[in-house]
Design a protein around this motif. Structure first.
Motif, PDB file in Angstrom:
ATOM      1  N   THR A  13       0.805  -1.261   0.027  1.00 13.69           N
ATOM      2  CA  THR A  13       0.076   0.285  -0.107  1.00 13.69           C
ATOM      3  C   THR A  13       0.759   1.415   0.052  1.00 13.69           C
ATOM      4  N   HIS A  14       0.107   2.429   0.011  1.00 13.13           N
ATOM      5  CA  HIS A  14       1.077   3.656  -0.091  1.00 13.13           C
ATOM      6  C   HIS A  14       1.502   3.842   1.588  1.00 13.13           C
ATOM      7  N   GLY A  15       0.935   3.309   2.428  1.00 13.98           N
ATOM      8  CA  GLY A  15       1.563   3.274   3.783  1.00 13.98           C
ATOM      9  C   GLY A  15       2.777   2.545   3.902  1.00 13.98           C
ATOM     10  N   ASP A  18       5.505   4.616   1.946  1.00 17.08           N
ATOM     11  CA  ASP A  18       6.092   5.844   2.532  1.00 17.08           C
ATOM     12  C   ASP A  18       7.152   5.282   3.651  1.00 17.08           C
ATOM     13  N   ARG A  89       1.732   2.462  13.562  1.00 13.47           N
ATOM     14  CA  ARG A  89       0.452   3.171  13.235  1.00 13.47           C
ATOM     15  C   ARG A  89      -0.517   3.554  14.601  1.00 13.47           C
ATOM     16  N   ALA A 117       3.940   6.297  11.389  1.00  8.81           N
ATOM     17  CA  ALA A 117       3.448   6.239  10.008  1.00  8.81           C
ATOM     18  C   ALA A 117       3.033   7.620   9.797  1.00  8.81           C
ATOM     19  N   GLN A 120      -0.980  10.799   6.534  1.00 10.81           N
ATOM     20  CA  GLN A 120      -2.078  10.536   5.489  1.00 10.81           C
ATOM     21  C   GLN A 120      -2.341   9.252   5.387  1.00 10.81           C
ATOM     22  N   TRP A 121      -1.427   8.233   6.045  1.00 10.59           N
ATOM     23  CA  TRP A 121      -1.491   6.869   5.550  1.00 10.59           C
ATOM     24  C   TRP A 121      -1.682   6.052   7.223  1.00 10.59           C
ATOM     25  N   LEU A 124      -4.116   3.127   7.551  1.00  9.54           N
ATOM     26  CA  LEU A 124      -4.081   2.191   6.331  1.00  9.54           C
ATOM     27  C   LEU A 124      -3.536   0.925   6.668  1.00  9.54           C
ATOM     28  N   SER A 125      -4.118  -0.079   6.209  1.00  7.80           N
ATOM     29  CA  SER A 125      -3.743  -1.514   6.391  1.00  7.80           C
ATOM     30  C   SER A 125      -4.082  -2.329   5.165  1.00  7.80           C
ATOM     31  N   PHE A 142      -5.358   4.146  -2.435  1.00  8.53           N
ATOM     32  CA  PHE A 142      -4.593   3.476  -1.208  1.00  8.53           C
ATOM     33  C   PHE A 142      -3.559   2.779  -1.646  1.00  8.53           C
TER      34      PHE A 142
END
Ligand code: ADP
Length: 159
Positions: A13-15, A18, A89, A117, A120-121, A124-125, A142
């Motif tokens: 993901t984007h997370g 990052d 997170r 984290a 923004q993310w 997110l998972s 995402f």
């Protein structure tokens, strides 16, 4: 210094990206280690997960992707990596990561760096992405475009 970013990346993901990007800014080299755990029931098989991670980090200098099976400390030793980088997170991540960090340090002296984290993310998972995707939702905000495509293909194949 060489760092390892381990995870399931089911899917990336984007997370995750990052954290990998930020690890790349802190360390000379980053190895993204894609876990292969026979006890886990993945949405994407190992080859697919590795493939999506490779494509997503292709533009990041000093970052490469490997499969991780077995103990993380053994993998890090074999790769000559002294540090693991994980994203934090929520509180539950911290409780888990603290235990992992302690046991890994006891086993081989492997160090762990926990990066907060990004805002923004931050919640997110991959689990949420899989959940939304399985119910027909649009996850393109995402995940990298290629991942959104693969999810769509999987959905179409299943009908
Ligand atoms: P997930 O928990 O999303 O299923 P993984 O098991 O692949 O993902 O997690 C690997 C690492 O990536 C963990 O350290 C986790 O905290 C981190 N991570 C996952 N999603 C994010 C995010 N959105 N922001 C920061 N770190 C994340």
């Amino acid at each position: 210094m060489r760092a390892v970013c381990p995870g399931s990346f089911d899917p990336i993901t984007h997370g995750h990206l990052d954290i990998v990007r930020r690890a790349g800014a802190l360390f000379d080299e980053v190895i993204v280690a894609v876990g292969r755990n026979s006890a886990k029931n993945y949405l994407f098989d190992t080859d697919q997960r590795v493939d999506m991670v490779r494509a997503s980090v292709a533009d990041l200098p000093g970052v490469r992707v490997e499969v991780l099976s077995g103990l993380l400390v053994d993998f890090c030793r074999a790769q000559g990596a002294e540090v693991v980088v994980k994203g934090l997170r929520f509180a539950s991540d911290f409780d888990f990561e603290l235990q992992m960090a302690h046991i890994n340090h006891s086993l081989t002296g492997l160090e762990t760096v926990l990066l907060p984290a990004s805002a923004q993310w931050g919640t997110l998972s991959s689990t949420m992405v899989r959940e939304v995707a399985s119910l027909g939702g649009d996850v393109s905000a995402f995940v990298p475009a290629l991942v959104a495509e693969r999810i769509e293909q999987k959905r179409n194949a299943r009908g």
